[in-house]
Enzyme design. Structure first.
Site, mmCIF file in Angstrom:
data_model
loop_
_atom_site.group_PDB
_atom_site.id
_atom_site.type_symbol
_atom_site.label_atom_id
_atom_site.label_comp_id
_atom_site.label_asym_id
_atom_site.label_seq_id
_atom_site.Cartn_x
_atom_site.Cartn_y
_atom_site.Cartn_z
ATOM 1 N N ALA A 268 46.833 72.069 20.607
ATOM 2 C CA ALA A 268 45.692 71.610 21.378
ATOM 3 C C ALA A 268 45.648 70.127 21.719
ATOM 4 O O ALA A 268 44.944 69.735 22.652
ATOM 5 C CB ALA A 268 44.402 71.980 20.632
ATOM 6 N N ALA A 269 46.324 69.265 20.957
ATOM 7 C CA ALA A 269 46.184 67.813 21.166
ATOM 8 C C ALA A 269 46.610 67.413 22.587
ATOM 9 O O ALA A 269 47.559 68.000 23.124
ATOM 10 C CB ALA A 269 47.011 67.060 20.131
ATOM 11 N N GLY A 271 43.392 67.599 23.325
ATOM 12 C CA GLY A 271 42.145 68.356 23.326
ATOM 13 C C GLY A 271 41.535 68.637 24.680
ATOM 14 O O GLY A 271 40.421 69.162 24.758
ATOM 15 N N GLY A 272 42.234 68.322 25.759
ATOM 16 C CA GLY A 272 41.675 68.536 27.094
ATOM 17 C C GLY A 272 41.311 69.969 27.378
ATOM 18 O O GLY A 272 40.195 70.279 27.828
ATOM 19 N N LYS A 273 42.229 70.894 27.118
ATOM 20 C CA LYS A 273 41.965 72.303 27.393
ATOM 21 C C LYS A 273 40.942 72.873 26.413
ATOM 22 O O LYS A 273 40.131 73.732 26.767
ATOM 23 C CB LYS A 273 43.271 73.094 27.356
ATOM 24 C CG LYS A 273 44.235 72.659 28.447
ATOM 25 C CD LYS A 273 45.613 73.260 28.270
ATOM 26 C CE LYS A 273 46.615 72.532 29.124
ATOM 27 N NZ LYS A 273 46.849 71.143 28.658
ATOM 28 N N ASP A 291 46.719 71.737 15.833
ATOM 29 C CA ASP A 291 47.982 71.079 16.177
ATOM 30 C C ASP A 291 48.698 70.721 14.893
ATOM 31 O O ASP A 291 48.151 70.852 13.797
ATOM 32 C CB ASP A 291 47.788 69.877 17.085
ATOM 33 C CG ASP A 291 48.899 69.803 18.140
ATOM 34 O OD1 ASP A 291 50.086 69.812 17.745
ATOM 35 O OD2 ASP A 291 48.593 69.758 19.341
ATOM 36 N N ASP A 318 50.701 74.529 11.690
ATOM 37 C CA ASP A 318 51.991 74.689 12.353
ATOM 38 C C ASP A 318 51.975 76.000 13.148
ATOM 39 O O ASP A 318 51.838 77.080 12.564
ATOM 40 C CB ASP A 318 53.102 74.716 11.301
ATOM 41 C CG ASP A 318 54.497 74.781 11.913
ATOM 42 O OD1 ASP A 318 54.608 75.051 13.126
ATOM 43 O OD2 ASP A 318 55.468 74.563 11.169
ATOM 44 N N ASP A 336 49.507 76.374 25.355
ATOM 45 C CA ASP A 336 50.060 75.304 26.191
ATOM 46 C C ASP A 336 51.055 74.569 25.305
ATOM 47 O O ASP A 336 50.684 73.674 24.551
ATOM 48 C CB ASP A 336 48.953 74.369 26.674
ATOM 49 C CG ASP A 336 49.480 73.321 27.642
ATOM 50 O OD1 ASP A 336 49.868 73.699 28.752
ATOM 51 O OD2 ASP A 336 49.519 72.133 27.265
ATOM 52 N N CYS A 389 53.511 71.841 31.118
ATOM 53 C CA CYS A 389 53.394 70.799 32.144
ATOM 54 C C CYS A 389 54.790 70.408 32.619
ATOM 55 O O CYS A 389 55.106 69.222 32.758
ATOM 56 C CB CYS A 389 52.626 69.583 31.621
ATOM 57 S SG CYS A 389 53.363 68.781 30.169
#
Length: 450
Positions: A268-269, A271-273, A291, A318, A336, A389
Protein backbone atom coordinates in the site's frame (compact mmCIF):
# COMPACT_ATOMS: atom_id res chain seq x y z
CA UNK A 1 18.39 38.73 11.25
CA UNK A 2 19.60 38.60 7.62
CA UNK A 3 19.06 35.33 5.80
CA UNK A 4 22.36 33.83 4.62
CA UNK A 5 22.27 33.33 0.82
CA UNK A 6 22.29 29.78 -0.51
CA UNK A 7 24.67 28.80 -3.31
CA UNK A 8 21.99 27.23 -5.51
CA UNK A 9 24.36 25.41 -7.86
CA UNK A 10 26.32 23.98 -4.96
CA UNK A 11 23.03 22.75 -3.48
CA UNK A 12 22.09 21.05 -6.77
CA UNK A 13 25.55 19.45 -6.96
CA UNK A 14 25.07 17.98 -3.49
CA UNK A 15 21.68 16.56 -4.50
CA UNK A 16 23.09 15.05 -7.70
CA UNK A 17 25.91 13.36 -5.80
CA UNK A 18 23.43 11.89 -3.30
CA UNK A 19 21.27 10.55 -6.13
CA UNK A 20 24.34 9.07 -7.87
CA UNK A 21 24.95 7.00 -4.73
CA UNK A 22 21.52 5.37 -5.06
CA UNK A 23 19.15 7.74 -3.24
CA UNK A 24 15.84 8.29 -5.07
CA UNK A 25 15.81 11.69 -6.72
CA UNK A 26 12.29 12.74 -5.71
CA UNK A 27 13.02 11.88 -2.07
CA UNK A 28 16.35 13.71 -2.11
CA UNK A 29 14.75 16.83 -3.58
CA UNK A 30 11.76 16.84 -1.24
CA UNK A 31 13.97 16.38 1.80
CA UNK A 32 16.14 19.33 0.78
CA UNK A 33 13.26 21.67 -0.01
CA UNK A 34 11.43 20.71 3.20
CA UNK A 35 14.54 21.49 5.25
CA UNK A 36 15.06 24.82 3.47
CA UNK A 37 11.57 26.28 3.76
CA UNK A 38 12.91 29.87 3.78
CA UNK A 39 14.04 29.64 0.15
CA UNK A 40 12.24 32.03 -2.17
CA UNK A 41 9.85 30.56 -4.77
CA UNK A 42 12.29 31.47 -7.56
CA UNK A 43 15.17 29.76 -5.75
CA UNK A 44 13.13 26.58 -5.21
CA UNK A 45 12.15 26.61 -8.88
CA UNK A 46 15.79 27.00 -10.00
CA UNK A 47 17.01 24.13 -7.82
CA UNK A 48 14.14 21.87 -8.93
CA UNK A 49 14.57 22.65 -12.63
CA UNK A 50 18.34 22.19 -12.68
CA UNK A 51 18.36 19.07 -10.51
CA UNK A 52 15.52 17.27 -12.27
CA UNK A 53 16.63 18.41 -15.73
CA UNK A 54 20.19 17.20 -15.26
CA UNK A 55 18.92 13.75 -14.32
CA UNK A 56 16.27 13.66 -17.05
CA UNK A 57 18.79 14.52 -19.79
CA UNK A 58 21.75 12.54 -18.45
CA UNK A 59 22.30 10.33 -21.51
CA UNK A 60 22.25 13.32 -23.86
CA UNK A 61 24.52 15.36 -21.56
CA UNK A 62 27.06 12.54 -21.34
CA UNK A 63 26.93 12.10 -25.12
CA UNK A 64 27.79 15.77 -25.63
CA UNK A 65 30.57 15.71 -23.03
CA UNK A 66 32.09 12.54 -24.49
CA UNK A 67 32.10 14.07 -27.99
CA UNK A 68 34.10 17.05 -26.73
CA UNK A 69 36.25 15.86 -23.82
CA UNK A 70 39.31 13.64 -24.23
CA UNK A 71 38.62 12.29 -20.73
CA UNK A 72 35.38 10.31 -21.01
CA UNK A 73 32.59 10.53 -18.45
CA UNK A 74 33.22 7.03 -17.09
CA UNK A 75 36.73 8.08 -16.01
CA UNK A 76 35.83 11.45 -14.47
CA UNK A 77 35.75 12.27 -10.78
CA UNK A 78 32.08 12.17 -9.62
CA UNK A 79 32.13 15.84 -8.55
CA UNK A 80 33.59 17.02 -11.87
CA UNK A 81 31.19 14.84 -13.87
CA UNK A 82 28.15 16.26 -12.08
CA UNK A 83 29.44 19.84 -12.42
CA UNK A 84 29.83 19.30 -16.17
CA UNK A 85 26.43 17.63 -16.51
CA UNK A 86 24.55 20.39 -14.69
CA UNK A 87 26.49 23.05 -16.58
CA UNK A 88 25.82 21.53 -20.01
CA UNK A 89 22.15 21.30 -19.05
CA UNK A 90 22.09 25.02 -18.24
CA UNK A 91 23.80 25.88 -21.53
CA UNK A 92 21.40 23.72 -23.54
CA UNK A 93 18.09 24.18 -21.77
CA UNK A 94 18.10 27.22 -19.46
CA UNK A 95 18.10 30.24 -21.75
CA UNK A 96 17.76 32.67 -18.85
CA UNK A 97 21.29 31.78 -17.68
CA UNK A 98 24.08 33.34 -19.84
CA UNK A 99 26.55 30.72 -21.08
CA UNK A 100 29.60 32.65 -19.85
CA UNK A 101 28.05 32.80 -16.37
CA UNK A 102 27.54 29.03 -16.41
CA UNK A 103 31.24 28.53 -17.18
CA UNK A 104 32.36 30.93 -14.47
CA UNK A 105 30.12 29.39 -11.84
CA UNK A 106 31.23 25.85 -12.78
CA UNK A 107 34.89 26.81 -12.42
CA UNK A 108 34.21 28.40 -9.02
CA UNK A 109 32.28 25.30 -7.94
CA UNK A 110 35.17 22.99 -8.90
CA UNK A 111 37.48 25.09 -6.72
CA UNK A 112 34.98 25.23 -3.86
CA UNK A 113 34.79 21.43 -3.88
CA UNK A 114 38.56 21.01 -3.68
CA UNK A 115 39.32 20.44 -7.37
CA UNK A 116 41.20 23.65 -8.11
CA UNK A 117 43.68 21.81 -10.35
CA UNK A 118 40.78 20.83 -12.66
CA UNK A 119 39.32 24.31 -13.06
CA UNK A 120 41.05 24.71 -16.43
CA UNK A 121 39.68 21.36 -17.62
CA UNK A 122 36.13 22.31 -16.61
CA UNK A 123 36.45 25.70 -18.29
CA UNK A 124 37.87 24.21 -21.50
CA UNK A 125 35.18 21.54 -21.86
CA UNK A 126 32.33 23.97 -21.27
CA UNK A 127 33.68 26.63 -23.64
CA UNK A 128 33.92 23.95 -26.35
CA UNK A 129 30.37 22.83 -25.56
CA UNK A 130 29.18 26.40 -26.18
CA UNK A 131 31.02 26.50 -29.52
CA UNK A 132 30.39 22.98 -30.84
CA UNK A 133 27.36 21.32 -29.17
CA UNK A 134 24.82 22.38 -31.81
CA UNK A 135 26.89 20.86 -34.60
CA UNK A 136 27.70 17.50 -33.05
CA UNK A 137 26.72 14.45 -35.16
CA UNK A 138 23.93 12.23 -33.81
CA UNK A 139 24.04 8.40 -33.99
CA UNK A 140 22.89 7.00 -37.34
CA UNK A 141 20.94 4.09 -35.84
CA UNK A 142 17.35 5.22 -35.09
CA UNK A 143 17.12 3.58 -31.65
CA UNK A 144 20.49 4.96 -30.58
CA UNK A 145 19.56 8.41 -31.88
CA UNK A 146 16.27 8.37 -29.95
CA UNK A 147 18.16 7.20 -26.87
CA UNK A 148 20.38 10.30 -27.00
CA UNK A 149 17.58 12.66 -28.02
CA UNK A 150 15.25 11.60 -25.18
CA UNK A 151 17.82 10.23 -22.70
CA UNK A 152 16.17 6.83 -22.46
CA UNK A 153 18.37 3.70 -22.38
CA UNK A 154 18.51 1.72 -25.63
CA UNK A 155 17.22 -1.49 -24.00
CA UNK A 156 14.00 0.24 -22.86
CA UNK A 157 13.37 1.58 -26.38
CA UNK A 158 13.91 -1.87 -27.88
CA UNK A 159 11.53 -3.37 -25.30
CA UNK A 160 8.80 -0.83 -26.10
CA UNK A 161 9.30 -1.27 -29.84
CA UNK A 162 8.95 -5.05 -29.47
CA UNK A 163 5.87 -4.82 -27.25
CA UNK A 164 4.01 -1.86 -28.77
CA UNK A 165 5.70 -0.84 -32.05
CA UNK A 166 7.84 2.17 -32.99
CA UNK A 167 4.89 4.53 -33.49
CA UNK A 168 3.64 4.04 -29.91
CA UNK A 169 7.21 4.21 -28.61
CA UNK A 170 7.67 7.63 -30.21
CA UNK A 171 4.37 8.81 -28.73
CA UNK A 172 5.59 7.82 -25.27
CA UNK A 173 8.89 9.63 -25.82
CA UNK A 174 7.16 12.81 -27.00
CA UNK A 175 5.26 12.97 -23.70
CA UNK A 176 8.28 12.61 -21.41
CA UNK A 177 9.30 16.26 -21.42
CA UNK A 178 5.93 17.97 -21.52
CA UNK A 179 5.34 20.26 -18.56
CA UNK A 180 3.48 18.39 -15.85
CA UNK A 181 1.13 19.72 -13.22
CA UNK A 182 0.34 18.30 -9.80
CA UNK A 183 -2.69 16.02 -9.82
CA UNK A 184 -4.75 15.87 -6.62
CA UNK A 185 -7.81 13.92 -5.54
CA UNK A 186 -10.46 15.72 -3.51
CA UNK A 187 -11.33 13.80 -0.33
CA UNK A 188 -15.12 13.65 -0.59
CA UNK A 189 -15.60 12.10 2.86
CA UNK A 190 -14.80 15.53 4.36
CA UNK A 191 -17.92 17.06 2.88
CA UNK A 192 -20.84 18.16 5.03
CA UNK A 193 -23.37 18.37 2.19
CA UNK A 194 -23.54 17.56 -1.52
CA UNK A 195 -20.45 16.27 -3.35
CA UNK A 196 -20.67 18.92 -6.07
CA UNK A 197 -20.79 21.76 -3.54
CA UNK A 198 -17.77 20.43 -1.64
CA UNK A 199 -15.74 19.94 -4.84
CA UNK A 200 -16.47 23.53 -5.80
CA UNK A 201 -15.59 24.79 -2.32
CA UNK A 202 -12.19 23.06 -2.50
CA UNK A 203 -11.51 24.57 -5.92
CA UNK A 204 -12.52 28.01 -4.66
CA UNK A 205 -10.19 27.64 -1.67
CA UNK A 206 -7.27 26.82 -3.98
CA UNK A 207 -8.06 29.65 -6.39
CA UNK A 208 -8.29 32.12 -3.49
CA UNK A 209 -4.64 31.28 -2.71
CA UNK A 210 -3.59 31.98 -6.30
CA UNK A 211 -3.55 28.37 -7.49
CA UNK A 212 -4.52 27.55 -11.08
CA UNK A 213 -7.03 24.68 -11.19
CA UNK A 214 -7.72 22.44 -14.20
CA UNK A 215 -10.39 19.75 -14.63
CA UNK A 216 -9.81 16.08 -15.55
CA UNK A 217 -12.14 13.31 -16.72
CA UNK A 218 -13.12 12.67 -13.08
CA UNK A 219 -14.92 15.52 -11.25
CA UNK A 220 -13.12 14.86 -7.95
CA UNK A 221 -9.63 14.81 -9.52
CA UNK A 222 -8.03 18.12 -10.53
CA UNK A 223 -4.65 19.41 -11.66
CA UNK A 224 -3.05 22.37 -9.94
CA UNK A 225 -0.11 24.67 -10.63
CA UNK A 226 1.18 28.16 -9.74
CA UNK A 227 1.74 27.48 -6.05
CA UNK A 228 4.85 27.59 -3.89
CA UNK A 229 4.54 24.43 -1.80
CA UNK A 230 1.68 22.06 -1.05
CA UNK A 231 2.18 22.35 2.70
CA UNK A 232 1.26 26.03 2.54
CA UNK A 233 -2.14 25.36 0.92
CA UNK A 234 -5.15 25.30 3.25
CA UNK A 235 -6.80 22.50 1.26
CA UNK A 236 -3.74 20.28 1.78
CA UNK A 237 -3.30 21.10 5.48
CA UNK A 238 -7.00 20.43 6.10
CA UNK A 239 -6.77 17.02 4.39
CA UNK A 240 -9.22 18.02 1.66
CA UNK A 241 -6.82 17.03 -1.13
CA UNK A 242 -4.32 14.20 -1.56
CA UNK A 243 -1.63 14.09 -4.25
CA UNK A 244 -2.43 11.20 -6.57
CA UNK A 245 -2.06 10.76 -10.31
CA UNK A 246 -5.29 10.22 -12.23
CA UNK A 247 -4.11 6.79 -13.41
CA UNK A 248 -3.62 5.73 -9.79
CA UNK A 249 -7.10 7.01 -8.82
CA UNK A 250 -8.51 4.87 -11.64
CA UNK A 251 -7.36 1.76 -9.75
CA UNK A 252 -9.83 2.71 -7.00
CA UNK A 253 -12.53 3.45 -9.56
CA UNK A 254 -11.93 0.03 -11.16
CA UNK A 255 -12.23 -1.62 -7.72
CA UNK A 256 -15.68 -0.02 -7.28
CA UNK A 257 -15.95 -0.66 -3.51
CA UNK A 258 -19.42 -0.98 -1.97
CA UNK A 259 -20.52 0.27 1.43
CA UNK A 260 -19.06 -1.81 4.29
CA UNK A 261 -16.62 -3.73 2.07
CA UNK A 262 -13.48 -5.23 3.60
CA UNK A 263 -10.60 -4.22 1.31
CA UNK A 264 -7.01 -5.48 1.60
CA UNK A 265 -4.32 -3.32 -0.02
CA UNK A 266 -1.32 -5.65 0.08
CA UNK A 267 1.49 -3.29 -1.04
CA UNK A 268 0.00 0.00 0.00
CA UNK A 269 2.80 2.55 0.62
CA UNK A 270 2.67 5.50 0.43
CA UNK A 271 -1.09 5.03 0.71
CA UNK A 272 -2.65 6.79 -2.28
CA UNK A 273 -4.89 3.93 -3.36
CA UNK A 274 -5.67 3.05 0.27
CA UNK A 275 -6.96 6.56 0.92
CA UNK A 276 -8.81 6.67 -2.41
CA UNK A 277 -10.73 3.46 -1.69
CA UNK A 278 -11.33 4.44 1.95
CA UNK A 279 -12.79 7.72 0.72
CA UNK A 280 -15.02 5.91 -1.79
CA UNK A 281 -16.34 3.76 1.09
CA UNK A 282 -17.59 6.99 2.74
CA UNK A 283 -16.41 6.15 6.26
CA UNK A 284 -17.83 2.60 6.17
CA UNK A 285 -16.04 -0.75 5.91
CA UNK A 286 -12.32 -1.23 6.43
CA UNK A 287 -9.25 -0.80 4.25
CA UNK A 288 -6.53 -3.07 5.59
CA UNK A 289 -3.34 -1.39 4.34
CA UNK A 290 -0.08 -3.35 4.47
CA UNK A 291 3.51 -3.00 3.36
CA UNK A 292 6.81 -4.68 3.99
CA UNK A 293 8.72 -2.32 6.29
CA UNK A 294 8.04 -0.07 9.26
CA UNK A 295 9.34 2.86 7.20
CA UNK A 296 6.71 2.27 4.52
CA UNK A 297 4.00 1.76 7.12
CA UNK A 298 4.92 5.10 8.68
CA UNK A 299 4.42 6.79 5.30
CA UNK A 300 0.90 5.34 5.08
CA UNK A 301 0.11 6.32 8.66
CA UNK A 302 1.25 9.91 8.07
CA UNK A 303 -1.06 10.25 5.08
CA UNK A 304 -3.96 8.62 6.92
CA UNK A 305 -3.50 11.03 9.81
CA UNK A 306 -3.28 14.10 7.58
CA UNK A 307 -6.42 13.21 5.63
CA UNK A 308 -8.35 12.17 8.74
CA UNK A 309 -9.58 8.82 7.39
CA UNK A 310 -11.16 6.65 10.11
CA UNK A 311 -11.76 3.40 8.20
CA UNK A 312 -8.10 2.48 7.56
CA UNK A 313 -5.94 0.07 9.55
CA UNK A 314 -2.22 -0.16 8.83
CA UNK A 315 0.29 -2.91 9.55
CA UNK A 316 3.70 -4.16 8.43
CA UNK A 317 3.32 -7.47 6.62
CA UNK A 318 5.26 -9.35 3.94
CA UNK A 319 2.91 -9.86 0.97
CA UNK A 320 4.71 -13.10 0.04
CA UNK A 321 3.76 -14.66 3.41
CA UNK A 322 0.20 -16.04 3.73
CA UNK A 323 -1.94 -14.41 6.44
CA UNK A 324 -4.30 -17.10 7.73
CA UNK A 325 -6.40 -14.56 9.62
CA UNK A 326 -7.80 -12.96 6.45
CA UNK A 327 -8.18 -15.99 4.16
CA UNK A 328 -11.54 -15.94 2.39
CA UNK A 329 -12.59 -12.64 3.97
CA UNK A 330 -11.75 -9.99 1.38
CA UNK A 331 -14.40 -8.31 -0.74
CA UNK A 332 -11.59 -6.65 -2.67
CA UNK A 333 -7.84 -7.25 -2.82
CA UNK A 334 -5.78 -4.45 -4.33
CA UNK A 335 -2.47 -5.77 -5.62
CA UNK A 336 -0.57 -2.76 -6.93
CA UNK A 337 2.69 -4.62 -6.85
CA UNK A 338 6.40 -3.72 -6.93
CA UNK A 339 7.32 -3.13 -10.57
CA UNK A 340 9.94 -1.63 -12.87
CA UNK A 341 8.20 1.78 -12.83
CA UNK A 342 8.66 2.52 -16.54
CA UNK A 343 5.31 4.33 -16.58
CA UNK A 344 6.45 7.08 -14.21
CA UNK A 345 9.89 7.98 -15.59
CA UNK A 346 8.56 11.40 -16.64
CA UNK A 347 8.32 12.25 -12.92
CA UNK A 348 11.02 9.98 -11.48
CA UNK A 349 13.73 10.07 -14.12
CA UNK A 350 16.36 8.11 -12.21
CA UNK A 351 14.19 4.97 -12.54
CA UNK A 352 15.26 4.55 -16.17
CA UNK A 353 18.93 4.35 -15.14
CA UNK A 354 18.43 2.04 -12.17
CA UNK A 355 16.33 -0.78 -13.62
CA UNK A 356 17.46 -3.50 -16.03
CA UNK A 357 15.79 -5.95 -18.37
CA UNK A 358 16.92 -8.79 -16.10
CA UNK A 359 15.17 -7.12 -13.16
CA UNK A 360 11.90 -6.98 -15.12
CA UNK A 361 11.96 -10.77 -15.32
CA UNK A 362 12.70 -11.01 -11.60
CA UNK A 363 9.89 -8.58 -10.80
CA UNK A 364 7.39 -10.53 -12.90
CA UNK A 365 8.30 -13.64 -10.91
CA UNK A 366 7.89 -11.77 -7.61
CA UNK A 367 4.52 -10.41 -8.75
CA UNK A 368 3.27 -13.94 -9.43
CA UNK A 369 4.61 -15.13 -6.08
CA UNK A 370 2.60 -12.42 -4.31
CA UNK A 371 -0.51 -13.00 -6.42
CA UNK A 372 -0.54 -16.71 -5.52
CA UNK A 373 -0.66 -15.73 -1.86
CA UNK A 374 -3.10 -12.82 -1.88
CA UNK A 375 -5.70 -14.50 -4.10
CA UNK A 376 -6.42 -16.70 -1.05
CA UNK A 377 -7.76 -13.63 0.79
CA UNK A 378 -10.75 -13.28 -1.56
CA UNK A 379 -14.19 -14.51 -0.61
CA UNK A 380 -16.33 -16.11 -3.37
CA UNK A 381 -17.41 -13.28 -5.65
CA UNK A 382 -14.56 -11.09 -4.37
CA UNK A 383 -12.54 -8.91 -6.73
CA UNK A 384 -8.79 -8.78 -7.37
CA UNK A 385 -7.44 -5.56 -8.85
CA UNK A 386 -3.94 -6.14 -10.21
CA UNK A 387 -2.08 -3.01 -11.27
CA UNK A 388 1.42 -1.67 -11.93
CA UNK A 389 2.91 1.70 -12.83
CA UNK A 390 4.96 0.26 -15.67
CA UNK A 391 4.80 -0.22 -19.43
CA UNK A 392 5.83 -3.66 -20.65
CA UNK A 393 3.92 -6.83 -21.47
CA UNK A 394 5.88 -9.19 -19.23
CA UNK A 395 4.74 -7.48 -16.03
CA UNK A 396 1.32 -6.50 -17.36
CA UNK A 397 -0.52 -8.44 -20.07
CA UNK A 398 1.38 -11.68 -19.48
CA UNK A 399 0.70 -11.55 -15.73
CA UNK A 400 -2.99 -10.79 -16.33
CA UNK A 401 -3.21 -13.82 -18.58
CA UNK A 402 -1.35 -15.89 -15.94
CA UNK A 403 -3.87 -14.85 -13.26
CA UNK A 404 -6.71 -16.10 -15.42
CA UNK A 405 -5.00 -19.36 -16.40
CA UNK A 406 -3.35 -20.32 -13.09
CA UNK A 407 -5.36 -18.71 -10.30
CA UNK A 408 -8.81 -19.54 -11.60
CA UNK A 409 -10.06 -15.94 -11.63
CA UNK A 410 -12.23 -14.46 -14.36
CA UNK A 411 -11.65 -11.02 -15.89
CA UNK A 412 -14.66 -8.74 -15.41
CA UNK A 413 -15.83 -5.54 -17.08
CA UNK A 414 -14.79 -2.15 -15.77
CA UNK A 415 -17.60 -0.42 -13.84
CA UNK A 416 -19.84 2.21 -15.40
CA UNK A 417 -18.09 4.92 -13.34
CA UNK A 418 -14.86 4.30 -15.26
CA UNK A 419 -14.55 7.17 -17.79
CA UNK A 420 -15.23 6.31 -21.43
CA UNK A 421 -12.48 8.69 -22.59
CA UNK A 422 -9.83 6.31 -21.23
CA UNK A 423 -11.26 2.85 -21.83
CA UNK A 424 -10.37 1.00 -25.00
CA UNK A 425 -12.78 -1.87 -24.20
CA UNK A 426 -14.96 -1.85 -21.07
CA UNK A 427 -15.32 -5.64 -21.17
CA UNK A 428 -11.64 -6.49 -21.61
CA UNK A 429 -10.90 -6.57 -17.88
CA UNK A 430 -7.50 -5.00 -18.47
CA UNK A 431 -6.20 -1.61 -19.57
CA UNK A 432 -2.75 -0.34 -20.50
CA UNK A 433 -2.43 3.42 -20.02
CA UNK A 434 0.57 4.86 -21.83
CA UNK A 435 2.46 7.84 -20.37
CA UNK A 436 0.87 11.09 -21.49
CA UNK A 437 -2.63 9.76 -22.18
CA UNK A 438 -4.99 12.33 -20.61
CA UNK A 439 -1.77 13.74 -19.05
CA UNK A 440 -1.45 10.59 -16.91
CA UNK A 441 1.42 8.42 -15.79
CA UNK A 442 1.77 5.07 -17.50
CA UNK A 443 -0.27 2.42 -15.69
CA UNK A 444 -1.74 -1.04 -16.10
CA UNK A 445 -5.05 -1.98 -14.48
CA UNK A 446 -6.82 -5.34 -14.54
CA UNK A 447 -9.87 -6.58 -12.65
CA UNK A 448 -10.79 -10.20 -11.81
CA UNK A 449 -13.51 -11.98 -9.88
CA UNK A 450 -13.25 -15.16 -7.84
Amino acid sequence: MTKEPVNLRNAVLTLLLETAKGEKSHIVLKRYLDSHSTLEKQERAFITRLFEGTIERQIELDYIINQISKTKTKKMKPVILQILRMSVYQIRYMDSVPAFAVCNEAVKLAGKRGFGTLKGFVNGVLRNVIKKADGLPMPEDEIERLSVQYSVPVWILKLWEKDYGMSQTKEILDCLYKETKTTVRIQLSHRQGEKEAFIQAVKDSLKAEGVTVEETVLPFVIRICDYDSLEKLSAFRNGWIAVQDLSSVLVGVAAAPKQDDYVIDVCAAPGGKTLCVADMLENTGVVDARDLTDKKVKLIQENVKRTGMKNVQVKAFDATTPDESVKGRGDIVIADLPCSGLGVIANKSDIKYNVSEEQIGQLATLQREILQVVVQYLKPGGKLVYSTCTVNKKENDENARWIEEHLGLHPIAFPEEFPEEILKDRNAGRLQIFPGEQEMDGFFISVFEK
